[in-house]
Motif scaffolding. Sequence first.
Motif, PDB file in Angstrom:
ATOM      1  N   ALA A 181      -4.650  11.057  -1.350  1.00 47.24           N
ATOM      2  CA  ALA A 181      -4.145  11.308  -2.707  1.00 47.24           C
ATOM      3  C   ALA A 181      -5.322  11.555  -3.649  1.00 47.24           C
ATOM      4  CB  ALA A 181      -3.325  10.119  -3.193  1.00 47.24           C
ATOM      5  N   GLY A 182      -5.133  12.457  -4.595  1.00 45.50           N
ATOM      6  CA  GLY A 182      -6.178  12.751  -5.577  1.00 45.50           C
ATOM      7  C   GLY A 182      -6.401  11.560  -6.494  1.00 45.50           C
ATOM      8  N   ARG A 183      -7.552  11.552  -7.157  1.00 47.42           N
ATOM      9  CA  ARG A 183      -7.894  10.427  -8.035  1.00 47.42           C
ATOM     10  C   ARG A 183      -6.899  10.263  -9.169  1.00 47.42           C
ATOM     11  NH1 ARG A 183     -14.137   9.889  -9.332  1.00 47.42           N
ATOM     12  NH2 ARG A 183     -13.137   8.394 -10.687  1.00 47.42           N
ATOM     13  N   VAL A 184      -6.514  11.365  -9.798  1.00 48.04           N
ATOM     14  CA  VAL A 184      -5.593  11.281 -10.933  1.00 48.04           C
ATOM     15  C   VAL A 184      -4.212  10.837 -10.469  1.00 48.04           C
ATOM     16  CG1 VAL A 184      -4.445  12.604 -12.750  1.00 48.04           C
ATOM     17  CG2 VAL A 184      -6.866  12.986 -12.279  1.00 48.04           C
ATOM     18  N   GLY A 185      -3.716  11.450  -9.403  1.00 46.01           N
ATOM     19  CA  GLY A 185      -2.409  11.066  -8.875  1.00 46.01           C
ATOM     20  C   GLY A 185      -2.383   9.618  -8.419  1.00 46.01           C
ATOM     21  N   ALA A 186      -3.422   9.200  -7.701  1.00 46.46           N
ATOM     22  CA  ALA A 186      -3.505   7.813  -7.244  1.00 46.46           C
ATOM     23  C   ALA A 186      -3.593   6.863  -8.428  1.00 46.46           C
ATOM     24  CB  ALA A 186      -4.705   7.635  -6.313  1.00 46.46           C
ATOM     25  N   GLY A 187      -4.366   7.260  -9.447  1.00 40.60           N
ATOM     26  CA  GLY A 187      -4.487   6.418 -10.639  1.00 40.60           C
ATOM     27  C   GLY A 187      -3.176   6.278 -11.385  1.00 40.60           C
ATOM     28  N   LEU A 188      -2.407   7.369 -11.470  1.00 39.80           N
ATOM     29  CA  LEU A 188      -1.104   7.304 -12.145  1.00 39.80           C
ATOM     30  C   LEU A 188      -0.111   6.436 -11.365  1.00 39.80           C
ATOM     31  CD1 LEU A 188      -0.742  10.997 -13.376  1.00 39.80           C
ATOM     32  CD2 LEU A 188      -1.214   8.957 -14.758  1.00 39.80           C
ATOM     33  N   ILE A 189      -0.111   6.573 -10.045  1.00 40.65           N
ATOM     34  CA  ILE A 189       0.770   5.732  -9.218  1.00 40.65           C
ATOM     35  C   ILE A 189       0.365   4.272  -9.348  1.00 40.65           C
ATOM     36  CG2 ILE A 189       1.434   5.173  -6.845  1.00 40.65           C
ATOM     37  CD1 ILE A 189       1.190   8.206  -6.251  1.00 40.65           C
ATOM     38  N   GLN A 190      -0.931   4.016  -9.293  1.00 45.31           N
ATOM     39  CA  GLN A 190      -1.431   2.645  -9.420  1.00 45.31           C
ATOM     40  C   GLN A 190      -1.059   2.057 -10.785  1.00 45.31           C
ATOM     41  OE1 GLN A 190      -5.705   2.371  -9.152  1.00 45.31           O
ATOM     42  NE2 GLN A 190      -5.581   0.393  -8.112  1.00 45.31           N
ATOM     43  N   THR A 191      -1.171   2.857 -11.827  1.00 48.95           N
ATOM     44  CA  THR A 191      -0.815   2.402 -13.175  1.00 48.95           C
ATOM     45  C   THR A 191       0.680   2.102 -13.277  1.00 48.95           C
ATOM     46  OG1 THR A 191      -2.633   3.665 -14.128  1.00 48.95           O
ATOM     47  CG2 THR A 191      -0.847   3.023 -15.621  1.00 48.95           C
ATOM     48  N   ALA A 192       1.507   2.966 -12.704  1.00 53.16           N
ATOM     49  CA  ALA A 192       2.955   2.727 -12.711  1.00 53.16           C
ATOM     50  C   ALA A 192       3.301   1.457 -11.930  1.00 53.16           C
ATOM     51  CB  ALA A 192       3.688   3.927 -12.121  1.00 53.16           C
ATOM     52  N   MET A 193       2.661   1.272 -10.776  1.00 55.76           N
ATOM     53  CA  MET A 193       2.907   0.060  -9.987  1.00 55.76           C
ATOM     54  C   MET A 193       2.495  -1.186 -10.761  1.00 55.76           C
ATOM     55  SD  MET A 193       1.640   1.283  -6.207  1.00 55.76           S
ATOM     56  CE  MET A 193       1.618  -0.371  -5.561  1.00 55.76           C
ATOM     57  N   LEU A 203      -3.108  -2.644  -5.676  1.00 51.39           N
ATOM     58  CA  LEU A 203      -3.298  -3.306  -6.970  1.00 51.39           C
ATOM     59  C   LEU A 203      -4.235  -4.497  -6.833  1.00 51.39           C
ATOM     60  CD1 LEU A 203       0.373  -3.369  -8.281  1.00 51.39           C
ATOM     61  CD2 LEU A 203      -1.453  -1.820  -8.945  1.00 51.39           C
ATOM     62  N   PRO A 204      -5.017  -4.773  -7.870  1.00 49.68           N
ATOM     63  CA  PRO A 204      -5.848  -5.982  -7.836  1.00 49.68           C
ATOM     64  C   PRO A 204      -4.947  -7.217  -7.965  1.00 49.68           C
ATOM     65  CG  PRO A 204      -5.996  -4.941  -9.978  1.00 49.68           C
ATOM     66  CD  PRO A 204      -5.186  -4.028  -9.106  1.00 49.68           C
ATOM     67  N   PRO A 205      -5.451  -8.387  -7.564  1.00 46.70           N
ATOM     68  CA  PRO A 205      -4.636  -9.598  -7.695  1.00 46.70           C
ATOM     69  C   PRO A 205      -4.287  -9.893  -9.156  1.00 46.70           C
ATOM     70  CG  PRO A 205      -6.805 -10.102  -6.758  1.00 46.70           C
ATOM     71  CD  PRO A 205      -6.752  -8.643  -7.024  1.00 46.70           C
ATOM     72  N   ILE A 206      -3.161 -10.553  -9.348  1.00 41.99           N
ATOM     73  CA  ILE A 206      -2.786 -10.974 -10.693  1.00 41.99           C
ATOM     74  C   ILE A 206      -3.682 -12.136 -11.073  1.00 41.99           C
ATOM     75  CG2 ILE A 206      -0.987 -12.038 -12.102  1.00 41.99           C
ATOM     76  CD1 ILE A 206       1.077 -10.645 -10.415  1.00 41.99           C
ATOM     77  N   SER A 207      -4.280 -12.071 -12.250  1.00 34.47           N
ATOM     78  CA  SER A 207      -5.128 -13.179 -12.693  1.00 34.47           C
ATOM     79  C   SER A 207      -4.482 -13.816 -13.913  1.00 34.47           C
ATOM     80  CB  SER A 207      -6.534 -12.681 -13.015  1.00 34.47           C
ATOM     81  OG  SER A 207      -6.478 -11.684 -13.994  1.00 34.47           O
ATOM     82  N   CYS A 208      -4.474 -15.112 -13.912  1.00 36.00           N
ATOM     83  CA  CYS A 208      -3.864 -15.852 -15.022  1.00 36.00           C
ATOM     84  C   CYS A 208      -4.919 -16.316 -15.988  1.00 36.00           C
ATOM     85  CB  CYS A 208      -3.086 -17.050 -14.497  1.00 36.00           C
ATOM     86  SG  CYS A 208      -1.710 -16.573 -13.453  1.00 36.00           S
ATOM     87  N   ARG A 214       0.865  -1.180   0.000  1.00 34.23           N
ATOM     88  CA  ARG A 214       0.000   0.000   0.000  1.00 34.23           C
ATOM     89  C   ARG A 214       0.898   1.226   0.000  1.00 34.23           C
ATOM     90  NH1 ARG A 214      -5.507  -0.127   0.850  1.00 34.23           N
ATOM     91  NH2 ARG A 214      -5.137   1.997   1.445  1.00 34.23           N
ATOM     92  N   LEU A 215       1.062   1.831  -1.155  1.00 32.57           N
ATOM     93  CA  LEU A 215       1.917   3.010  -1.286  1.00 32.57           C
ATOM     94  C   LEU A 215       1.120   4.295  -1.477  1.00 32.57           C
ATOM     95  CD1 LEU A 215       4.704   1.599  -3.636  1.00 32.57           C
ATOM     96  CD2 LEU A 215       4.748   1.810  -1.157  1.00 32.57           C
ATOM     97  N   ILE A 216      -0.133   4.167  -1.846  1.00 30.20           N
ATOM     98  CA  ILE A 216      -0.946   5.344  -2.143  1.00 30.20           C
ATOM     99  C   ILE A 216      -1.634   5.812  -0.860  1.00 30.20           C
ATOM    100  CG2 ILE A 216      -2.852   6.256  -3.521  1.00 30.20           C
ATOM    101  CD1 ILE A 216      -2.210   4.034  -5.572  1.00 30.20           C
ATOM    102  N   ARG A 217      -1.436   7.076  -0.545  1.00 27.73           N
ATOM    103  CA  ARG A 217      -2.065   7.641   0.655  1.00 27.73           C
ATOM    104  C   ARG A 217      -3.559   7.833   0.418  1.00 27.73           C
ATOM    105  NH1 ARG A 217       1.755  12.474   0.916  1.00 27.73           N
ATOM    106  NH2 ARG A 217      -0.250  13.478   0.665  1.00 27.73           N
ATOM    107  N   LYS A 218      -4.317   7.779   1.504  1.00 34.32           N
ATOM    108  CA  LYS A 218      -5.772   7.935   1.407  1.00 34.32           C
ATOM    109  C   LYS A 218      -6.168   9.309   0.894  1.00 34.32           C
ATOM    110  CE  LYS A 218      -7.048   4.622   4.916  1.00 34.32           C
ATOM    111  NZ  LYS A 218      -7.777   4.373   6.142  1.00 34.32           N
TER     112      LYS A 218
END
Length: 160
Positions: free
Chosen positions: A75-87, A155-160, A69-73
């Motif tokens: 955090a803005g939607r866009v910033g959180a979304g960009l961090i989540q996408t990078a992760m 991040l959501p779980p990895i699905s195969c 869990r790296l994203i702070r509560k």
Amino acid sequence: MNHSDHMMPMAGPSPTRRNKMMMHMTFYWGKDALILFSGWPGTRTEMYVLALVFVFLLAFLVEWLSGCRLIRKDAGRVGAGLIQTAMHGVRAGLAYMVMLAVMSFNGGVFLAAVAGHAVGFLVFGSRVFKKDDDGVGLDGGDYRHRRAGGLRSDLPPISC
């Protein structure tokens, strides 16, 4: 059956007969492997052990990213979304590197990858180090935002 029945010539420029690189098509045991990069780890035992540690750490990092869990509560939607996408991109890239290493068909590399994923899941995904059901962890933190299977991750779980 000769040794060449289990190997396939690698694509690329036509090498001389003396230094022809071969790729295994079945699992094999031994330190003479070709993992991820041309000429690596070579024929030295120390480099093979280093390659196994590298693959273990890659798999361990995939599990860490899956549970962190790296994203702070706040955090803005866009910033959180960009961090989540990078992760997500980093996790996918690391997972593909582990997969490509396992495709070397070396038994030691396979075991190192499985061990890295297993130890990473033990530490970051299993209930062993998770907090109590009352929502208060061993460190006194409030963890009532749990979901099934443990703490939420970014991040959501990895699905195969």
